[in-house]
Design a protein around this motif. Structure first.
Motif, PDB file in Angstrom:
ATOM      1  N   GLY A 688     -25.465   6.296  11.581  1.00  0.00           N
ATOM      2  CA  GLY A 688     -24.630   6.561  10.406  1.00  0.00           C
ATOM      3  C   GLY A 688     -25.126   7.680   9.534  1.00  0.00           C
ATOM      4  O   GLY A 688     -24.670   7.843   8.398  1.00  0.00           O
ATOM      5  N   ILE A 689     -26.052   8.524  10.036  1.00  0.00           N
ATOM      6  CA  ILE A 689     -26.676   9.583   9.231  1.00  0.00           C
ATOM      7  C   ILE A 689     -25.804  10.837   9.241  1.00  0.00           C
ATOM      8  O   ILE A 689     -25.334  11.281  10.285  1.00  0.00           O
ATOM      9  N   LEU A 690     -25.620  11.448   8.058  1.00  0.00           N
ATOM     10  CA  LEU A 690     -24.876  12.695   7.944  1.00  0.00           C
ATOM     11  C   LEU A 690     -25.758  13.892   7.594  1.00  0.00           C
ATOM     12  O   LEU A 690     -25.393  15.027   7.852  1.00  0.00           O
ATOM     13  N   GLY A 691     -26.904  13.667   6.965  1.00  0.00           N
ATOM     14  CA  GLY A 691     -27.802  14.773   6.623  1.00  0.00           C
ATOM     15  C   GLY A 691     -27.890  15.003   5.138  1.00  0.00           C
ATOM     16  O   GLY A 691     -26.882  15.041   4.430  1.00  0.00           O
ATOM     17  N   ALA A 692     -29.135  15.172   4.650  1.00  0.00           N
ATOM     18  CA  ALA A 692     -29.369  15.304   3.212  1.00  0.00           C
ATOM     19  C   ALA A 692     -29.975  16.638   2.815  1.00  0.00           C
ATOM     20  O   ALA A 692     -30.070  16.950   1.633  1.00  0.00           O
TER      21      ALA A 692
END
Length: 727
Positions: A688-692
């Motif tokens: 579920g990671i999109l990037g920060a």
């Protein structure tokens, strides 16, 4: 999950804060020498003569390498959609292989000496005579010569829906505006540095790189050695932001000097040398035109940009990309044009394209809101879209902008403000508030990993990713701990070494999600192996299963390290990547809220309050994610109010190549920054990671500009917002 999401301290925090961590210029080898670059002082031409006798006489000088005596190298690979190595060539120049000069600052010699002071002294004594050729270095002067950016599979040159120009001409309300942003240069805490050592035809390089695997591939190609003969080590990188993504002259020439002298060479760039040899952010000239009805619904959106590349390299930035995704309109036109100049080629810088593109888009939305007498958030909500505005079909994998507008407005107190410009005052300070939307694509790349579970309960994760200060090893340890159901302290992560399984480049916010996909796959394979072993030998815990099976450890391997295995992995990855790109728009997003105070007499501007709400998918580590986003906001404040590379339009020389004259934010410039996350996993991405890493810088420039307008009634459309533009 018991570990993911927790604000755990970084596993490398102790060695970094005590000085035990060794960076690229801190590795010692017997016989170590020091190298310094000599830079060209013209922007285009040929070297007619090069005088090195005086420099050679400096005590301690080992060698002076020029195009007259340098060892041969292969040229950089030509750009191509199937030649990803070409993305990592900062320029196409084959350094010290000819007498040609392509930009002011290009290295034309390398001095190698026993000490760094001797190398610097000698480098200052190298003098060149030139045959000067006509050059083009003035970006604004070359605007009329801009050409459409060629289409390619990575960077589309624009998008179109309907007839935006015709709709603009007939719109009930319309704006047609021009915005500009200046060039920016990278100023990482650790300047670029390389320590290079040859042992026969084997090369070891300690480098401040954010793309270990591609550096290895590139060096092997340039020096005509097998890839397995090159080792790149970068366990600690002191910041990068895109500046250490590509192969720049310092790394190549350090390796060349080490080979020529048969001595270890350390080449640490001065701050000025970074400006003159490492590409930064392109300037931009943007047209942003909006048409709307009286209810605020967009009927036309036109966003075009002119940016620059070098004649010997550079990458165009997708400045208008946010305008293709953020707001609904039946008529949209986006286009990227470029000019090619005789300057050091531009390259990626944190949120390339989106950071400066949203300055124009989100400023124009604010201007339209005032034209309509409408709240800026309400205007955005009226143009919210559930599908791709261009094709009207493709869905967003995760889009929570209305929730973030509501949460951010509540935390900031947005609806308590008087919307009238120049209406709020605190003594001599004019007080204003502004907001903007952030949007950054979420991507992933193939990654190889190994995960080993030992009979003592410990776990070892191995992958050649980079740690640039974002807490990458900590995040992967948390992911592994939860995936295998072991304590966080039981997991050790090895990284930063090209002899480990192939890792991703730390760019475009891909590293965490890409590595997590392979780590979780490896952990699932391990669990299946343990289940199979338990059926045969019994045992409840992992340790007991391995003891009964009489094996010291079990290991899962994702990906192949052979050349053919790597190619096969990419071939398998690309169709899936293309299919998902046709189905989904994946992006991290956010909302930025800003309060500024502007001195009514002097124009001095201070950012006094900041609230940011972000959707980055699942938050792996609450502490490091907040730090990442705050860092992006700080960088955005530099973009908004301070940073500007000044290029002499006569000769292409950078006039402010130091932190004394190129201004970046310091502690006194930064208010408390309130950051919060939805922490809602994207169902289409790994974990579920999109990037920060990059979304934090997006929208900051517009939020500040909008707040300045609210405070002063003066609209600034040309960054940075300096006091002379407010007086």
């Amino acid at each position: 999950m018991t570990t993911i999401g927790q604000p755990l301290d970084r596993v490398d925090g102790n060695v970094k804060t005590t000085g035990a961590a060794k960076f690229a210029a801190e590795h010692f080898y017997p016989g170590l020498t020091h190298a310094v670059l000599v830079h060209a002082t013209i922007s285009r031409g040929r070297i007619a003569a090069l005088h090195t006798d005086e420099a050679s006489a400096v005590p301690g000088v080992v060698a002076i390498l020029t195009h007259l005596n340098a060892l041969p190298m292969k040229p950089a690979p030509k750009p191509g959609p199937f030649n990803l190595t070409s993305l990592f060539s900062g320029t196409s120049v084959n350094y010290l292989q000819s007498d040609e000069v392509h930009w002011e600052g290009q290295p034309i010699a390398v001095v190698v000496a026993e000490t760094s002071s001797a190398a610097r002294e000698a480098a200052a004594l190298v003098h060149a005579e030139y045959t000067v050729m006509k050059s083009v270095v003035d970006f604004e002067g070359a605007e009329e010569d801009a050409q459409p950016q060629p289409n390619n599979s990575f960077f589309p040159r624009g998008a179109k829906r309907g007839d935006a120009e015709a709709a603009l001409a007939t719109a009930q309300v319309s704006l047609d505006l021009r915005y500009t942003t200046p060039p920016h240069n990278h100023n990482a805490l650790e300047p670029h540095a390389t320590t290079a050592v040859w042992d026969g035809d084997r090369l070891t390089v300690h480098d401040a790189t954010q793309s270990i695997d591609w550096f290895r591939t590139h060096l092997a190609l340039r020096f005509s050695v097998p890839m397995t003969n090159v080792r790149v080590l970068a366990p600690f990188v002191g910041g990068a932001f895109g500046g250490k993504f590509a192969m720049w002259p310092g790394t190549i020439l350090a390796a060349l000097a080490a080979r020529a002298t048969s001595r270890p060479v350390r080449l640490a760039l001065s701050r000025e040398a970074v400006y003159r040899t490492v590409g930064g952010r392109t300037p931009s000239i943007q047209r942003l035109a909006l048409g709307a009805d009286r209810d605020g619904r967009l009927t036309s959106l036109v966003h075009t940009s002119v940016t620059r590349t070098g004649k010997v390299g550079g990458h165009f930035e997708q400045v208008t990309s946010p305008s293709s995704h953020l707001y609904a309109s039946e008529n949209i036109l986006t286009r990227h044009d470029i000019v090619r100049l005789d300057l050091v080629p531009n390259h990626f810088m944190r949120a390339p394209g989106e950071s400066i593109g949203t300055f124009a888009l989100e400023s124009a939305l604010d201007e339209l809101a005032y034209e309509l007498g409408m709240d800026p958030i309400e205007l955005r909500l009226r143009n919210e879209t559930a599908v791709d505005p261009i094709d009207g079909k493709k869905k967003f994998s995760h889009r929570k902008l209305p929730e973030m507008y509501a949460l951010g407005a509540e935390r900031f107190g947005w609806h308590d403000r008087n919307p009238e410009p120049r209406s709020t005052r605190d003594g001599r300070w004019l007080v204003g508030t502004g907001m903007a939307t952030a949007f950054h694509p979420g991507l992933s790349t193939p990654v190889n990993v190994t995960v080993r579970l030992s009979a003592d309960g410990s776990v070892l994760v191995r992958c050649a990713f980079q740690e640039m200060g974002m807490g990458a090893a900590t995040a992967q340890a948390q992911i592994t701990a939860d995936a295998l159901g072991v304590p966080f302290d039981a997991v050790r992560v090895e990284y930063g070494d090209s002899e480990l399984p192939m890792g991703p480049a730390a760019g475009v916010s891909v590293q965490t999600a890409s590595t997590a996909a392979s780590v979780t796959q490896a952990c699932e394979e391990l669990k299946q192996t343990l289940k199979s072993m338990a059926r045969k030998t019994g045992g409840d815990s992992n340790e007991e299963i391995l003891r009964r099976a009489k094996v010291p450890h079990v290991e899962a391997v994702i990906g192949s390290e052979s050349r053919l295995g790597r190619i096969a992995g990419r071939i398998r990855f690309l169709p899936k990547f293309m299919r998902e790109g046709q189905r989904w728009i994946k992006a991290a997003s956010g909302v930025q809220f800003c309060e500024v105070r502007v001195d009514a007499e002097t124009g001095e501007t201070r950012v006094s309050r900041w609230v940011g709400v972000f959707d980055i998918g699942r938050v792996i580590n609450a502490k490091t994610a907040a730090s990442q986003v705050r860092g992006g906001i700080v960088m955005g404040l530099g973009l908004a109010m301070a940073e500007e590379t000044l290029v002499d339009p006569r000769n292409g020389r950078i006039m402010n190549p130091s932190l004394a004259e190129y201004h970046v934010p310091v502690h006194a410039d930064i208010p408390p920054i309130d950051v919060s996350f939805l922490d809602d996993p994207d169902p289409t991405t790994p974990l579920g990671i999109l990037g920060a890493g990059e979304v934090g810088v997006v929208g900051v420039g517009a939020a500040v500009a909008n707040a300045v307008y609210h405070a002063t009634g003066r609209r600034v459309r040309d960054l940075p917002i300096t006091l002379d533009k407010l007086l």
